[in-house]
Design an enzyme around this catalytic site. Structure first.
Site, PDB file in Angstrom:
ATOM      1  N   VAL A   1       0.856  -1.177   0.000  1.00 42.29           N
ATOM      2  CA  VAL A   1       0.000   0.000   0.000  1.00 42.29           C
ATOM      3  C   VAL A   1       0.896   1.231   0.000  1.00 42.29           C
ATOM      4  CG1 VAL A   1      -1.841   1.248   1.185  1.00 42.29           C
ATOM      5  CG2 VAL A   1      -1.742  -1.252   1.319  1.00 42.29           C
ATOM      6  N   CYS A   2       0.628   2.160  -0.909  1.00 46.34           N
ATOM      7  CA  CYS A   2       1.353   3.427  -0.946  1.00 46.34           C
ATOM      8  C   CYS A   2       2.870   3.160  -1.071  1.00 46.34           C
ATOM      9  CB  CYS A   2       1.000   4.229   0.306  1.00 46.34           C
ATOM     10  SG  CYS A   2       1.411   5.975   0.258  1.00 46.34           S
ATOM     11  N   THR A   3       3.681   3.777  -0.206  1.00 43.74           N
ATOM     12  CA  THR A   3       5.137   3.620  -0.326  1.00 43.74           C
ATOM     13  C   THR A   3       5.637   2.291   0.241  1.00 43.74           C
ATOM     14  OG1 THR A   3       5.415   4.881   1.728  1.00 43.74           O
ATOM     15  CG2 THR A   3       5.608   6.087  -0.355  1.00 43.74           C
TER      16      THR A   3
END
Length: 319
Positions: free
Chosen positions: A104-106
Site C-alpha cells: 500500500v502506498c510507499t
C-alpha cells in the site's frame, strides 16, 4: 472454507490508514462471510509501533512467530522510506512464500528494496513514483493506476487506494456482491477506474508557488464551464498569453491546457458519480459544450465513456 490469513506488517512511522483501510475491508468481509479471513498484525519484535500520525498500534505477534500467510500486506509511511534493514531482510526471505504479496502506498519501496518487484510492473504514491523508478531501475513503475496486479504481487497508489485494492481482492476471493456490500458500508466506491491517474492528487500537486497563479487555479476549479482558453486565463492573470503559458508551466509543471483538461474531467466524473444530472447537462457545466466532446475527453483520460463510467462507478441506491 478455511480461514485465509491476512498478515499486516507493522513498523514505526507506518501510515495508519495504510494499515486500517485494508484491515477494515477484510474485517468487513469476515463479518459478511464468517470463516473467510483471519487478520493478524506483526512487527519485527512484537513490540507496539507508533504510526506517523502519533497513534500507537499493538501487534498480535512478532514477525518471526508468524506463519506463512495467504495475503501479506506491506503498508507505507515515513518508516518505509528509511526502513530497518532487518525488515527488508525478513521481506526478502518470506515475501515470496505468501500466495499474494500486497503493498500500500510507499510500501512498494520496501518490496523493491527486498528485490520483490524486480522485473514487475508496479505503482506507488504519485509523489514517490519518480524516486522508486530512479532507485530501482529493474522495476517498471507506472505512476497512474490506482493499483496494479502483476502475477501474485499487487501494488497500490496513495493511501486510500489500499482500500480499492483490498476490495478487489475480496471480490476475487468471494464475489462482487460481498465486495459491494463492504464498499457501501465504508461509503466508498467498489471500483474506481484503474487508469484514473490519481486525478485529485495530481491536481493538488500542480499548485503554483505564487499566490496570483494559485488564485487563478482556484478560480478554474470553481468555474470549469467558463472560457478557459490560454488567452482568457492570461487576461484574467494580467499577463500576455505567451508570458502566462510560460509562467504557469514553470510554476506547476504542466501546461494550462492540460490543467484545464484534468479539472474538467474531475468535475464531470464527480457529477456523474454524485448526481442524477444528464450527460448533456454535465457536458455543458463542465465546459465541454457537447456530450461528444466530453465523451472524447473521457475516452482519452479514463479509457471509458461517460455513460459507461456512470454505470460502473456510481453506487446503486440503497432501498
Amino acid at each position: 472454507m478455511a480461514h485465509r490469513t491476512v498478515l499486516v506488517v507493522l513498523f514505526d512511522d507506518v501510515q495508519s490508514l495504510d494499515v486500517t483501510g485494508p484491515v477494515e475491508v477484510f474485517a468487513g468481509a469476515e463479518q459478511h462471510t464468517p470463516g473467510t479471513y483471519r487478520i493478524r498484525t506483526a512487527s519485527l519484535d512484537g513490540a507496539p509501533v507508533r504510526t506517523s500520525s502519533g497513534l500507537t498500534v499493538v501487534p498480535d505477534l512478532a514477525l518471526a512467530e508468524a506463519s506463512v500467510p495467504d495475503t501479506l500486506i506491506v503498508p507505507g509511511g515515513r518508516g518505509s522510506r528509511i526502513p530497518d534493514p532487518r525488515l527488508v531482510e525478513w521481506l526478502r526471505r518470506h515475501g515470496t512464500r505468501a500466495r499474494r504479496l500486497v503493498s500500500v502506498c510507499t510500501g512498494a519501496i520496501l518490496l523493491a528494496r527486498a528485490g520483490l518487484l524486480d522485473g514487475r510492473r508496479a505503482t506507488t504514491h504519485w509523489a514517490y513514483s519518480d524516486r522508486l523508478a530512479r532507485d530501482h531501475p529493474a522495476v517498471d513503475v507506472d505512476p497512474d493506476p490506482i493499483f496494479i496486479r502483476d502475477g501474485h504481487v499487487a501494488t497500490s497508489a496513495g493511501v486510500t487506494s489500499g482500500i480499492d485494492l483490498a476490495l478487489a481482492l475480496v471480490e476475487e476471493d468471494l464475489d462482487r456482491d460481498a465486495a459491494l456490500t463492504i464498499a457501501r458500508h465504508l461509503v466508498v466506491f467498489l471500483r474506481r477506474p484503474g487508469n484514473q491517474a490519481q486525478f485529485s492528487a495530481q491536481l493538488a500537486a500542480q499548485t503554483a508557488r505564487r499566490e496570483p497563479l494559485r488564485e487563478l487555479q482556484r478560480w478554474v476549479v470553481e468555474h470549469p464551464g467558463a472560457d478557459l482558453s490560454v488567452e482568457a486565463l492570461a487576461d484574467r492573470a494580467g499577463l500576455s498569453p505567451r508570458h502566462f503559458a510560460r509562467a504557469f508551466r514553470a510554476e506547476t509543471g504542466t501546461t494550462p491546457g492540460r490543467y484545464v483538461d484534468r479539472v474538467r474531467v474531475e468535475h464531470a466524473r464527480r457529477l456523474l458519480e454524485d448526481t442524477g444530472d444528464g450527460v448533456e447537462e454535465i457536458s455543458r457545466s463542465s465546459g465541454y459544450g457537447t456530450p461528444e466532446a466530453m465523451r472524447r475527453a473521457f475516452v482519452r483520460a479514463l479509457d471509458t465513456s461517460p455513460a459507461e463510467y456512470r454505470r460502473r462507478f456510481r453506487p446503486a441506491p440503497v432501498h
